[in-house]
Scaffold this motif. Structure first.
Motif, PDB file in Angstrom:
ATOM      1  N   ARG A 110      -2.493   2.266   6.523  1.00 59.76           N
ATOM      2  CA  ARG A 110      -2.600   0.883   6.228  1.00 59.76           C
ATOM      3  C   ARG A 110      -4.139   0.850   5.480  1.00 59.76           C
ATOM      4  O   ARG A 110      -4.132  -0.235   4.728  1.00 59.76           O
ATOM      5  CB  ARG A 110      -2.540   0.167   7.477  1.00 59.76           C
ATOM      6  CG  ARG A 110      -1.740  -1.131   7.392  1.00 59.76           C
ATOM      7  CD  ARG A 110      -2.025  -1.912   8.725  1.00 59.76           C
ATOM      8  NE  ARG A 110      -0.899  -2.871   8.487  1.00 59.76           N
ATOM      9  CZ  ARG A 110      -1.051  -4.303   8.948  1.00 59.76           C
ATOM     10  NH1 ARG A 110      -2.190  -4.650   9.634  1.00 59.76           N
ATOM     11  NH2 ARG A 110      -0.414  -5.232   8.548  1.00 59.76           N
ATOM     12  N   HIS A 111      -4.702   1.572   5.791  1.00 58.79           N
ATOM     13  CA  HIS A 111      -6.063   1.444   5.426  1.00 58.79           C
ATOM     14  C   HIS A 111      -6.537   2.441   4.557  1.00 58.79           C
ATOM     15  O   HIS A 111      -7.840   2.733   3.962  1.00 58.79           O
ATOM     16  CB  HIS A 111      -7.364   1.492   6.526  1.00 58.79           C
ATOM     17  CG  HIS A 111      -6.913   0.223   7.585  1.00 58.79           C
ATOM     18  ND1 HIS A 111      -7.184  -1.043   7.369  1.00 58.79           N
ATOM     19  CD2 HIS A 111      -6.439   0.180   8.615  1.00 58.79           C
ATOM     20  CE1 HIS A 111      -6.666  -1.855   8.347  1.00 58.79           C
ATOM     21  NE2 HIS A 111      -6.248  -1.088   9.290  1.00 58.79           N
ATOM     22  N   GLY A 112      -5.499   3.063   3.733  1.00 54.79           N
ATOM     23  CA  GLY A 112      -5.729   3.933   2.640  1.00 54.79           C
ATOM     24  C   GLY A 112      -5.083   5.319   3.174  1.00 54.79           C
ATOM     25  O   GLY A 112      -5.102   5.642   4.216  1.00 54.79           O
ATOM     26  N   TYR A 170       0.928  -1.205   0.026  1.00 59.37           N
ATOM     27  CA  TYR A 170      -0.001   0.128  -0.174  1.00 59.37           C
ATOM     28  C   TYR A 170       1.041   1.428  -0.174  1.00 59.37           C
ATOM     29  O   TYR A 170       2.131   1.123   0.234  1.00 59.37           O
ATOM     30  CB  TYR A 170      -1.078   0.047   1.152  1.00 59.37           C
ATOM     31  CG  TYR A 170      -0.307   0.094   2.565  1.00 59.37           C
ATOM     32  CD1 TYR A 170      -0.194   1.305   3.150  1.00 59.37           C
ATOM     33  CD2 TYR A 170      -0.047  -1.160   3.319  1.00 59.37           C
ATOM     34  CE1 TYR A 170       0.687   1.272   4.538  1.00 59.37           C
ATOM     35  CE2 TYR A 170       0.822  -1.049   4.391  1.00 59.37           C
ATOM     36  CZ  TYR A 170       0.780   0.040   5.198  1.00 59.37           C
ATOM     37  OH  TYR A 170       1.242   0.231   6.373  1.00 59.37           O
ATOM     38  N   ARG A 220       2.402  -5.012   3.968  1.00 56.92           N
ATOM     39  CA  ARG A 220       1.798  -5.430   5.415  1.00 56.92           C
ATOM     40  C   ARG A 220       2.664  -6.634   6.087  1.00 56.92           C
ATOM     41  O   ARG A 220       2.691  -7.681   5.276  1.00 56.92           O
ATOM     42  CB  ARG A 220       0.426  -5.864   4.925  1.00 56.92           C
ATOM     43  CG  ARG A 220      -0.590  -4.855   5.395  1.00 56.92           C
ATOM     44  CD  ARG A 220      -2.016  -5.636   4.870  1.00 56.92           C
ATOM     45  NE  ARG A 220      -2.407  -4.846   3.536  1.00 56.92           N
ATOM     46  CZ  ARG A 220      -2.959  -3.701   3.722  1.00 56.92           C
ATOM     47  NH1 ARG A 220      -3.229  -3.197   4.909  1.00 56.92           N
ATOM     48  NH2 ARG A 220      -3.394  -2.952   2.658  1.00 56.92           N
TER      49      ARG A 220
END
Ligand code: GLU
Length: 294
Positions: free
Chosen positions: A130-132, A97, A145
């Motif tokens: 991590r989530h955007g 990411y 990750r």
């Protein structure tokens, strides 16, 4: 010849000094003691830190010290396609990411987080992106990750080691947005591509080993054996000898003295050899007795 493959992987940011020579010698001795191959890889992946001419100087110094390598030299600056393949493989697993954090933000948020710093003062990446990416932010780096769990291995010099990489390090950066590949990815990809079985290097890299093993496993690569040698300290400042600390280059006009001093820095008694081949033969024998393969 056995199936042992070792390597020396200097970053060409300056000539060999007492610290890097100790690592080179240990790795050469381990390969010769095991009747294996010893490869040379120039780690010029961090192009801004590469000093023109330093790689050639290192190669010249190694030759003058009698530390001859096998096969072709590998240059990381020419290995971008292989790193891209590994990047794509990790991305296909949904592990990569974009991270928009600056160094400063990472340091600040890590300070506020619950995790204690690691042994070397390293603070984990807290997982902010991590989530955007937060709205309006652009990726500055690509991270992988890290899976949860403790990574365990036995170092042939230092004994059992363990680290929970996800907790202690967090998701690791493998590429900067400006295209620069991270050492951590390059080293894992290249060791596998060169068929390396044994990594012998300075203890300053001990803290990187668990994450490299995890990365290798995510890429489906075979695990390696490790041996980390003690760092050579400057007797005056007490700091690790390094180019940054101004360590002087090895004087290859006196190769035997340079080798004997690297050997003593590794903690061995002087060989009192009469020339370089004699030194290398004696040291190889001593090494083979002290470090049999498990
Ligand atoms: N290029 C790294 C250095 O000179 C060594 C990498 C390694 O041995 O894994 O510090």
């Amino acid at each position: 010849m056995t199936d042992y493959v070792g390597r020396f992987a200097p970053s060409p940011s300056g000539p060999l000094h007492a610290g890097s020579l100790a690592a080179a010698l240990a790795s050469w001795l381990d390969a010769r003691a095991q009747r294996g191959r010893w490869l040379l890889r120039i780690e010029d992946v961090d192009t801004p830190r590469t000093v023109p001419g330093a790689a050639e100087r290192i190669m010249m110094q190694l030759r003058e010290l009698g530390l001859h390598w096998d096969g072709e030299v590998v240059w990381q600056s020419r290995r971008g396609a292989a790193y891209q393949q590994a990047f794509d493989a990790l991305a296909a697993q949904g592990r990569v990411y974009g991270c928009g954090c600056t160094r400063r933000e990472i340091a600040d948020s890590a300070l506020r987080g619950p995790a204690a710093p690691g042994a070397d003062g390293e603070r984990p990446y807290p997982g902010t992106c991590r989530h955007g990416l937060p709205p309006g932010r652009q990726a500055r780096a690509w991270r992988v990750r890290m899976p949860e769990g403790v990574e365990r291995y036995t170092d042939r010099w230092l004994g059992p080691q363990e680290q929970d990489v996800a907790q202690a390090v967090g998701d690791i950066a493998i590429r900067r947005a400006d295209g620069l590949w991270a050492y951590q990815l390059a080293v894992v990809v290249d060791d596998a591509a060169q068929g390396v079985t044994d990594v012998v290097r300075g203890a300053d890299l001990l803290g990187s080993t668990a994450r490299q093993r995890v990365l290798g496993r995510l890429l489906g690569l075979p695990p390696l054996r490790y041996l980390h040698v003690p760092l050579v300290m400057d007797p005056v400042s007490g700091l690790k000898l390094s180019k940054q600390n101004g360590a002087p280059p090895i004087d290859t006009a006196a190769p035997l003295a340079a080798l004997e001093s690297a050997w003593r820095a590794l903690g061995f008694a002087p060989q009192e050899a009469h020339d370089v081949p004699d030194f290398l033969a004696r040291a190889t024998e001593t090494w083979a007795r002290r470090f049999p393969l498990p």
